[in-house]
Enzyme design. Structure first.
Site, PDB file in Angstrom:
ATOM      1  N   ASN A 288       0.934  -1.050   0.178  1.00  0.00           N
ATOM      2  CA  ASN A 288       0.228  -0.031   0.121  1.00  0.00           C
ATOM      3  C   ASN A 288       0.935   1.274  -0.116  1.00  0.00           C
ATOM      4  O   ASN A 288       1.517   1.744   1.048  1.00  0.00           O
ATOM      5  CB  ASN A 288      -0.880   0.036   1.193  1.00  0.00           C
ATOM      6  CG  ASN A 288      -1.784   1.256   1.383  1.00  0.00           C
ATOM      7  OD1 ASN A 288      -1.904   2.101   0.424  1.00  0.00           O
ATOM      8  ND2 ASN A 288      -2.411   1.540   2.433  1.00  0.00           N
TER       9      ASN A 288
ATOM     10  N   LYS B  42       0.068   3.964  -0.349  1.00  0.00           N
ATOM     11  CA  LYS B  42      -0.506   5.279   0.515  1.00  0.00           C
ATOM     12  C   LYS B  42      -0.317   6.749  -0.729  1.00  0.00           C
ATOM     13  O   LYS B  42      -0.209   6.444  -1.670  1.00  0.00           O
ATOM     14  CB  LYS B  42      -0.216   5.639   1.768  1.00  0.00           C
ATOM     15  CG  LYS B  42      -0.157   4.249   2.660  1.00  0.00           C
ATOM     16  CD  LYS B  42       0.022   4.523   3.998  1.00  0.00           C
ATOM     17  CE  LYS B  42      -0.223   3.190   4.688  1.00  0.00           C
ATOM     18  NZ  LYS B  42       0.049   3.368   6.328  1.00  0.00           N
TER      19      LYS B  42
ATOM     20  N   HIS C 189      -9.378   1.327   4.743  1.00  0.00           N
ATOM     21  CA  HIS C 189      -8.373   1.307   5.518  1.00  0.00           C
ATOM     22  C   HIS C 189      -8.357   2.051   6.872  1.00  0.00           C
ATOM     23  O   HIS C 189      -9.136   3.191   6.867  1.00  0.00           O
ATOM     24  CB  HIS C 189      -7.109   1.782   4.803  1.00  0.00           C
ATOM     25  CG  HIS C 189      -5.750   1.682   5.141  1.00  0.00           C
ATOM     26  ND1 HIS C 189      -5.340   2.682   6.255  1.00  0.00           N
ATOM     27  CD2 HIS C 189      -4.688   0.854   4.941  1.00  0.00           C
ATOM     28  CE1 HIS C 189      -4.081   2.341   6.540  1.00  0.00           C
ATOM     29  NE2 HIS C 189      -3.584   1.073   5.777  1.00  0.00           N
TER      30      HIS C 189
ATOM     31  N   GLU D 181      -6.715   4.320   7.978  1.00  0.00           N
ATOM     32  CA  GLU D 181      -6.654   5.997   7.643  1.00  0.00           C
ATOM     33  C   GLU D 181      -7.905   6.380   6.870  1.00  0.00           C
ATOM     34  O   GLU D 181      -8.273   7.746   7.185  1.00  0.00           O
ATOM     35  CB  GLU D 181      -5.663   6.023   6.802  1.00  0.00           C
ATOM     36  CG  GLU D 181      -4.111   5.893   7.592  1.00  0.00           C
ATOM     37  CD  GLU D 181      -2.960   5.328   6.755  1.00  0.00           C
ATOM     38  OE1 GLU D 181      -1.766   4.852   7.479  1.00  0.00           O
ATOM     39  OE2 GLU D 181      -3.240   5.551   5.542  1.00  0.00           O
TER      40      GLU D 181
ATOM     41  N   GLU E 107      -5.552  -5.184  10.425  1.00  0.00           N
ATOM     42  CA  GLU E 107      -4.617  -4.138  10.754  1.00  0.00           C
ATOM     43  C   GLU E 107      -4.753  -3.363  12.089  1.00  0.00           C
ATOM     44  O   GLU E 107      -5.451  -2.774  12.310  1.00  0.00           O
ATOM     45  CB  GLU E 107      -4.599  -3.001   9.556  1.00  0.00           C
ATOM     46  CG  GLU E 107      -3.984  -3.671   8.236  1.00  0.00           C
ATOM     47  CD  GLU E 107      -3.778  -2.324   7.327  1.00  0.00           C
ATOM     48  OE1 GLU E 107      -2.702  -2.410   6.891  1.00  0.00           O
ATOM     49  OE2 GLU E 107      -4.420  -1.436   7.414  1.00  0.00           O
TER      50      GLU E 107
ATOM     51  N   GLY F  12       2.026   2.406  10.827  1.00  0.00           N
ATOM     52  CA  GLY F  12       2.959   3.812  10.643  1.00  0.00           C
ATOM     53  C   GLY F  12       3.638   4.229  11.825  1.00  0.00           C
ATOM     54  O   GLY F  12       4.444   5.154  12.059  1.00  0.00           O
TER      55      GLY F  12
ATOM     56  N   SER G  91       2.953  -2.101   9.978  1.00  0.00           N
ATOM     57  CA  SER G  91       4.565  -2.222  10.353  1.00  0.00           C
ATOM     58  C   SER G  91       5.184  -3.651  10.037  1.00  0.00           C
ATOM     59  O   SER G  91       6.187  -3.940  10.649  1.00  0.00           O
ATOM     60  CB  SER G  91       4.893  -1.665  11.459  1.00  0.00           C
ATOM     61  OG  SER G  91       4.166  -0.246  11.971  1.00  0.00           O
TER      62      SER G  91
END
Length: 250
Positions: free
Chosen positions: A9, A11, A94, A96, A166, A172, A212
């Site tokens: 990904n 991003k 996701h 985010e 996740e 991150g 991560s």
């Protein structure tokens, strides 16, 4: 034993020139793998990515799609716009997107159904926050996300979906769930799918770990019994690091 699905990904990273450099470096590094390799790139890189990966073992994905095929949805993109380009996968829900852009279990379901109808393979993300884990609500949160986010998905459709677990607290941050934490959480998620679709469908379902995962810890995570691959963030932006993750499971 399943092969693994390793998806990068990117991003909001990589211009078209940078994408070309990364993809060209990646192609020879992963050509011998038995695992499925996916790169989920920004919308502006999709055409370039599809062109460069044609004839290789690398599949291209987008990072979002809308639940409508057209309309007054400024800033969104329709599933058919992606398939027209040759895109195969799309990341849905996701953390985010959930955190910064108001994504909910209901919108995740709507986007997933639209993606499936267009012939895309959704990578649907779920995961708990650190507060939810520490308060003992991890399983409650994951169960809600699965039951609400997949409630209109048929067993036939489920076969074309990848789930990415996740933990939000590990995305991150450089903090990774231990191999055992990740495996146990995914085992629980699989048990929820088993309740909904039956044991056989749940066992066939690919459930990745994201949060991560990198070239240093991938081998341990990917060799756990319940982990069927990875959704890779930062490490996917460097060809050698991403290839090391792809090749960590033989």
């Amino acid at each position: 034993m399943k092969n693994k699905i390793i998806a990068g990904n990117w991003k909001m990273n990589k211009t078209r020139i940078e994408a070309e450099q990364l993809i060209n470096a990646l192609i020879p590094l992963v050509k011998g793998t038995k695992n499925t390799v996916v790169i989920c790139v920004p919308f502006t890189d999709l055409c370039k990515a599809v062109k460069l990966t044609k004839g290789t073992n690398i599949h291209v994905g987008a990072q979002n799609c809308h639940w409508k095929e057209s309309g007054a949805f400024t800033g969104e993109i329709a599933p058919s716009m992606l398939t027209e380009l040759g895109v195969e996968y799309v990341v849905i829900g996701h953390s985010e997107r959930r955190t910064y852009f108001g994504e909910t279990d209901a919108t995740v379901l709507a986007r997933t159904k639209a993606a499936l109808a267009a012939g895309l393979k959704p990578i649907v993300c779920i995961g708990e926050t650190l507060e939810e884990r520490n308060s003992g609500n991890m399983e409650k949160v994951l169960q809600r996300q699965v039951r609400e986010g997949f409630k209109d998905v048929t067993e036939e459709e489920l076969a074309n979906i990848v789930v990415a677990y996740e933990p939000v607290w590990a995305i991150g941050t450089g903090v990774t769930a231990t191999d055992e934490q990740a495996n146990d959480a995914i085992a629980f998620v699989r048990s929820v799918f088993a309740d909904m679709y039956g044991k056989e469908a749940a066992e066939k379902l690919y459930i990745q770990y994201g949060g991560s995962m990198n070239d240093k810890n991938a081998e341990g995570l990917l060799n756990m019994s319940e982990i069927d691959g990875g959704l890779i963030g930062g490490a996917s932006l460097v060809a050698e690091k991403f290839a090391a993750v792809v090749n960590a499971h033989k």
